[in-house]
Design a protein around this motif. Structure first.
Motif, PDB file in Angstrom:
ATOM      1  N   VAL A  47       0.694  -1.215   0.008  1.00 42.72           N
ATOM      2  CA  VAL A  47       0.112   0.150   0.034  1.00 42.72           C
ATOM      3  C   VAL A  47       0.797   1.137  -0.065  1.00 42.72           C
ATOM      4  CG1 VAL A  47      -1.753   1.314   1.360  1.00 42.72           C
ATOM      5  CG2 VAL A  47      -2.004  -1.088   0.975  1.00 42.72           C
ATOM      6  N   SER A  96       2.620   1.248  -3.729  1.00 42.54           N
ATOM      7  CA  SER A  96       1.533   1.453  -4.803  1.00 42.54           C
ATOM      8  C   SER A  96       0.563   2.533  -4.787  1.00 42.54           C
ATOM      9  CB  SER A  96       0.777   0.126  -5.274  1.00 42.54           C
ATOM     10  OG  SER A  96       0.104  -0.248  -4.148  1.00 42.54           O
ATOM     11  N   LYS A  97       0.277   2.958  -3.460  1.00 43.70           N
ATOM     12  CA  LYS A  97      -0.685   3.999  -3.255  1.00 43.70           C
ATOM     13  C   LYS A  97      -2.090   4.052  -3.774  1.00 43.70           C
ATOM     14  CE  LYS A  97       2.897   7.463  -2.473  1.00 43.70           C
ATOM     15  NZ  LYS A  97       3.991   6.514  -2.421  1.00 43.70           N
ATOM     16  N   PRO A  98      -2.902   2.752  -3.485  1.00 48.90           N
ATOM     17  CA  PRO A  98      -4.198   2.606  -4.045  1.00 48.90           C
ATOM     18  C   PRO A  98      -5.142   3.222  -3.392  1.00 48.90           C
ATOM     19  CG  PRO A  98      -3.451   0.740  -2.547  1.00 48.90           C
ATOM     20  CD  PRO A  98      -2.439   1.530  -2.663  1.00 48.90           C
ATOM     21  N   GLY A  99      -6.171   3.448  -4.150  1.00 52.05           N
ATOM     22  CA  GLY A  99      -7.387   4.260  -3.446  1.00 52.05           C
ATOM     23  C   GLY A  99      -7.230   5.733  -3.509  1.00 52.05           C
ATOM     24  N   GLU A 148      -6.862   0.644   3.451  1.00 56.33           N
ATOM     25  CA  GLU A 148      -6.634  -0.079   2.055  1.00 56.33           C
ATOM     26  C   GLU A 148      -5.522  -1.258   2.635  1.00 56.33           C
ATOM     27  OE1 GLU A 148      -6.933  -0.044  -0.917  1.00 56.33           O
ATOM     28  OE2 GLU A 148      -8.296   1.980  -0.939  1.00 56.33           O
TER      29      GLU A 148
END
Length: 204
Positions: A166, A169-172, A183
């Motif tokens: 997380v 990749s820094k999702p959301g 996340e």
């Protein structure tokens, strides 16, 4: 260096904890053995035994010399009480290495993941094992411990991998601390579900 505050036993929202009487009895056995070993290493047993022999010999000599066995008994009992009181004050605290209690089983981290929330595990070195584990990681691990098919250490590593993924990749779209935690939980849950379907992956 300041001492870390002692952690309380985590409690799941559903109040679940594992039930395994056989494993519990094994853990209890190792806890009892560790406490006995700690008592023996203080030297208290040898000290009391030696003191008792000395008092008995003194009582025999006193009774023979004074011709008054009752007086000898009173003196010996008084000295014994005073000796026990002194021993209780002077004896060092038990030195129990909690991380060694479950060493024959591979340590607390080798317990099933559900034992993260089992009080017995927290008497057998779990708090010491979790030193250095961030609270946020522990909270997610507690949330997932009921469904995870592996050991405590496997679950903690899984959550750590989810955290790293997380972070990289820094999702959301929610980048607040709470959003990042959500996340991590979402990803870690998917990873655990995958391991449940493929148990052979649980220890990877």
């Amino acid at each position: 260096m300041s001492k870390q505050p002692e952690r309380a036993i985590p409690v799941r929202v559903d109040r679940w904890k594992p039930e395994n009487p056989l494993l519990d009895s094994v853990i209890n056995k190792y806890v009892d053995e560790a406490r006995r070993d700690a008592c023996d290493t203080t030297g208290s047993t040898g000290t009391l035994t030696g003191g008792a022999l000395v008092l008995i010999a003194f009582g025999v000599v006193l009774a023979a010399g004074s011709g008054n066995p009752i007086l000898a008994i009173v003196v010996v009992v008084t000295l014994a009480v005073l000796g026990l009181a002194f021993t209780g004050v002077q004896s060092p605290p038990l030195k129990l290495d909690a991380l060694q209690i479950l060493e024959p089983m591979g340590g607390p981290g080798n317990l099933p993941a559900g034992y993260l929330v089992h009080p017995l595990a927290w008497k057998a070195g779990m708090p010491e094992y979790l030193v250095g584990v961030p609270d946020r990681r522990l909270r997610i691990a507690v949330h997932l411990c009921r469904m995870h098919p592996g050991a405590v250490t496997d679950l903690l590593r899984l959550v750590e991998r989810a955290e790293k993924h997380v972070a990289e990749s820094k999702p959301g779209k929610d980048f607040s601390p709470e959003g990042r935690q959500a996340e991590v939980l979402r990803l870690a849950t998917k990873m655990v579900e995958h391991q449940v379907r493929n148990p052979v992956l649980a220890r990877r």
